[in-house]
Scaffold this active site. Structure first.
Site, PDB file in Angstrom:
ATOM      1  N   GLU A   5     -17.413  -2.688   9.198  1.00 19.27           N
ATOM      2  CA  GLU A   5     -16.308  -2.374   9.886  1.00 19.27           C
ATOM      3  C   GLU A   5     -16.051  -0.745  10.096  1.00 19.27           C
ATOM      4  O   GLU A   5     -15.873  -0.304  11.376  1.00 19.27           O
ATOM      5  CB  GLU A   5     -14.895  -2.682   9.597  1.00 19.27           C
ATOM      6  CG  GLU A   5     -14.633  -2.396   8.263  1.00 19.27           C
ATOM      7  CD  GLU A   5     -13.051  -2.859   7.835  1.00 19.27           C
ATOM      8  OE1 GLU A   5     -12.453  -3.307   8.670  1.00 19.27           O
ATOM      9  OE2 GLU A   5     -12.900  -2.596   6.548  1.00 19.27           O
TER      10      GLU A   5
ATOM     11  N   GLY B 150      -7.548  -2.088  -6.081  1.00 21.80           N
ATOM     12  CA  GLY B 150      -9.088  -1.359  -5.816  1.00 21.80           C
ATOM     13  C   GLY B 150      -9.185   0.103  -5.916  1.00 21.80           C
ATOM     14  O   GLY B 150      -8.437   0.418  -7.057  1.00 21.80           O
TER      15      GLY B 150
ATOM     16  N   HIS C 160      -9.689  -9.923   8.427  1.00 19.94           N
ATOM     17  CA  HIS C 160      -9.274 -10.275   7.057  1.00 19.94           C
ATOM     18  C   HIS C 160      -9.065 -11.763   6.520  1.00 19.94           C
ATOM     19  O   HIS C 160      -9.040 -12.231   5.359  1.00 19.94           O
ATOM     20  CB  HIS C 160      -7.636 -10.021   7.422  1.00 19.94           C
ATOM     21  CG  HIS C 160      -7.261  -8.391   7.509  1.00 19.94           C
ATOM     22  ND1 HIS C 160      -8.067  -7.820   8.511  1.00 19.94           N
ATOM     23  CD2 HIS C 160      -6.847  -7.685   6.702  1.00 19.94           C
ATOM     24  CE1 HIS C 160      -7.568  -6.623   8.419  1.00 19.94           C
ATOM     25  NE2 HIS C 160      -6.791  -6.383   7.292  1.00 19.94           N
TER      26      HIS C 160
ATOM     27  N   ARG D 142     -30.526 -15.103  21.334  1.00 24.57           N
ATOM     28  CA  ARG D 142     -29.247 -14.536  21.051  1.00 24.57           C
ATOM     29  C   ARG D 142     -29.167 -13.297  20.016  1.00 24.57           C
ATOM     30  O   ARG D 142     -30.063 -13.461  19.080  1.00 24.57           O
ATOM     31  CB  ARG D 142     -28.433 -15.578  20.338  1.00 24.57           C
ATOM     32  CG  ARG D 142     -28.122 -16.992  21.272  1.00 24.57           C
ATOM     33  CD  ARG D 142     -27.550 -16.505  22.599  1.00 24.57           C
ATOM     34  NE  ARG D 142     -27.675 -17.671  23.601  1.00 24.57           N
ATOM     35  CZ  ARG D 142     -26.530 -18.773  23.718  1.00 24.57           C
ATOM     36  NH1 ARG D 142     -25.381 -18.685  22.728  1.00 24.57           N
ATOM     37  NH2 ARG D 142     -26.654 -19.497  24.619  1.00 24.57           N
TER      38      ARG D 142
ATOM     39  N   ARG E  11       0.772  -1.259  -0.039  1.00 22.23           N
ATOM     40  CA  ARG E  11       0.052   0.047  -0.058  1.00 22.23           C
ATOM     41  C   ARG E  11       0.966   1.229   0.108  1.00 22.23           C
ATOM     42  O   ARG E  11       0.375   2.403   0.206  1.00 22.23           O
ATOM     43  CB  ARG E  11      -0.795   0.126   1.329  1.00 22.23           C
ATOM     44  CG  ARG E  11      -2.067  -0.897   1.162  1.00 22.23           C
ATOM     45  CD  ARG E  11      -3.117  -0.679   2.352  1.00 22.23           C
ATOM     46  NE  ARG E  11      -4.145  -1.468   2.540  1.00 22.23           N
ATOM     47  CZ  ARG E  11      -5.195  -1.808   1.907  1.00 22.23           C
ATOM     48  NH1 ARG E  11      -5.094  -1.242   0.836  1.00 22.23           N
ATOM     49  NH2 ARG E  11      -6.045  -2.522   2.388  1.00 22.23           N
TER      50      ARG E  11
ATOM     51  N   ASP F 160     -14.318  -4.882  -1.709  1.00 25.39           N
ATOM     52  CA  ASP F 160     -15.348  -3.881  -1.141  1.00 25.39           C
ATOM     53  C   ASP F 160     -16.193  -3.431  -2.451  1.00 25.39           C
ATOM     54  O   ASP F 160     -17.215  -2.810  -1.923  1.00 25.39           O
ATOM     55  CB  ASP F 160     -14.303  -2.465  -1.049  1.00 25.39           C
ATOM     56  CG  ASP F 160     -13.546  -2.646   0.400  1.00 25.39           C
ATOM     57  OD1 ASP F 160     -13.742  -3.794   0.911  1.00 25.39           O
ATOM     58  OD2 ASP F 160     -12.639  -1.924   0.555  1.00 25.39           O
TER      59      ASP F 160
ATOM     60  N   GLY G  72     -30.702 -12.521   4.789  1.00 26.92           N
ATOM     61  CA  GLY G  72     -31.764 -11.930   5.586  1.00 26.92           C
ATOM     62  C   GLY G  72     -31.493 -11.561   6.935  1.00 26.92           C
ATOM     63  O   GLY G  72     -32.269 -11.793   7.768  1.00 26.92           O
TER      64      GLY G  72
HETATM   65  O1  F6P Z   1      -8.782  -3.849   0.475  1.00 22.18           O
HETATM   66  C1  F6P Z   1      -9.875  -3.277   0.837  1.00 22.18           C
HETATM   67  C2  F6P Z   1     -10.078  -3.610   2.455  1.00 22.18           C
HETATM   68  O2  F6P Z   1     -10.101  -5.235   2.628  1.00 22.18           O
HETATM   69  C3  F6P Z   1     -11.075  -3.086   3.245  1.00 22.18           C
HETATM   70  O3  F6P Z   1     -12.334  -4.022   3.244  1.00 22.18           O
HETATM   71  C4  F6P Z   1     -10.290  -3.260   4.797  1.00 22.18           C
HETATM   72  O4  F6P Z   1     -11.142  -1.988   5.285  1.00 22.18           O
HETATM   73  C5  F6P Z   1      -9.154  -2.751   4.418  1.00 22.18           C
HETATM   74  O5  F6P Z   1      -8.625  -3.187   3.237  1.00 22.18           O
HETATM   75  C6  F6P Z   1      -8.102  -3.222   5.521  1.00 22.18           C
HETATM   76  O6  F6P Z   1      -6.681  -3.098   5.120  1.00 22.18           O
HETATM   77  P1  F6P Z   1      -5.685  -3.397   5.503  1.00 22.18           P
HETATM   78  O7  F6P Z   1      -5.477  -4.895   5.098  1.00 22.18           O
HETATM   79  O8  F6P Z   1      -4.509  -2.577   5.429  1.00 22.18           O
HETATM   80  O9  F6P Z   1      -5.874  -3.468   7.305  1.00 22.18           O
END
Ligand code: F6P
Length: 317
Positions: free
Chosen positions: A221, A100, A248, A162, A70, A126, A185
């Site tokens: 999230e 992305g 993840h 629950r 990144r 995403d 659902g």
């Molecule tokens: O690549 C998209 C994504 O998976 C998002 O859904 C998530 O918020 C983000 O990357 C998480 O990023 P990292 O792997 O840098 O924690």
């Protein structure tokens, strides 16, 4: 033709399938290499040979055989010269770029300006790349969530009363959470793009508990409450919350049938375009069909998650 594959940003299920299918297409006389570690790897000359047989054990597996990054190294002043030098030293004709929203908005315009031919592939769970209906990995990430939710619903039936709070990835984009809530659902869905009222959510959960014997809330999230609802909901309802964070693991899940087909189409479209001399393009799905959109993705406004679907799931209409 010699193509360099670069994976940038978050990986996605299906990337390995694209690589494998592209290598198979290129096996009759073309050469394919990969950058190890995204653009930082490319700038430091970390290039690895790729052959069609290498990907066989990786097909369908999440992640990417080529490490990503990144780090925004292309913003550095010397990046243009450095990338040109590495490409010419290695006789690279063009780049196949996986990424992305962030990657595809920022990098193809730079490569275009620097005269480096490239096809970009929207690859992210995403589904937030403007210009395409479907990104690679989104369908797999939905399926991953369904496995978790199916398990929760089985135990919800056996042990009543629950509340389940299922958190998806998606960052600040609610497309993934909305799709999962729709398909599963859920009784409520909470997204970063839409505000909600605490009293409304408490009522919605209480109603689901009384009516169905359990409550399923899907939250993205990046939405308000992703870190506090675990504590708030019991205060409102008197019932403890069972928390399911997909995290993840959702991004690294197995590639679905739909993503494998999309991966095959992406590999074919990209290979055909690069072989035909396309200088810059992004493989986009429109009307359910994939084709290479020539040029970069410019002036395409992002669309928010479908508001009518959001309202329907949440009983707001
Ligand atoms: O690549 C998209 C994504 O998976 C998002 O859904 C998530 O918020 C983000 O990357 C998480 O990023 P990292 O792997 O840098 O924690």
């Amino acid at each position: 033709m010699k193509t360099l594959l670069v994976v940038s940003g978050g990986d996605a299920p299906g990337i390995n399938n694209v690589i494998g299918r592209y290598l198979a297409l290129a096996a009759n006389g073309d050469t394919v290499i990969g950058a190890d570690g995204g653009f930082p790897g490319l700038l430091s000359g970390q290039l690895v040979p790729l052959t069609a047989d290498m990907l066989i054990p990786w097909m369908g597996r999440g992640g990417s055989i080529l490490a990503s990054s990144r780090d925004p190294v292309l913003n550095q002043q010397e990046a243009a010269d450095r990338i040109r030098t590495v490409l010419s030293e290695n006789n690279v004709d063009n780049i196949l770029l996986f990424g992305g929203n962030g990657t595809l908005r920022h990098i193809p315009p730079l490569l275009k300006e620097w005269g480096i031919p490239c096809i970009g592939l929207p690859t992210t769970i995403d589904n937030d790349v403007p210009g395409t209906e479907m990104t690679l990995g989104f369908d797999s990430a939905c399926n991953f969530a369904y496995h978790a939710i199916d398990g929760a619903q089985a135990t919800a039936h056996a042990l009543r009363g629950r509340i389940f709070l299922v958190e998806t990835l998606g960052g600040t984009c609610g497309n993934l959470a909305l799709a999962v809530a729709h398909g599963a659902g859920a009784h409520a869905v909470i997204l970063p793009e839409y505000p909600y009222d605490d009293a409304w959510l408490a009522g919605r959960i209480t109603h689901a508990l009384e009516t169905y014997g359990y409550a399923m809330v899907v939250i993205c999230e990046g939405a308000r409450g992703a870190r506090t609802l675990m504590d708030d909901i019991p205060k409102w309802t008197g019932t403890r919350v069972r928390d399911i964070r997909l995290g993840h693991a959702q991004r690294g899940g197995v590639a679905s049938h739909r993503d494998r087909v999309l991966a095959a189409d992406m590999a074919q479209a990209a290979y055909t375009a690069l072989k035909g001399g396309t200088q810059m393009g992004i493989a986009c799905v429109a009307g359910g069909k994939l084709s290479v959109h020539e040029g970069v993705l410019e002036n395409i406004a992002p669309t928010p998650p479908d508001p009518s679907l959001y309202n329907r799931i949440n009983g707001l209409i």
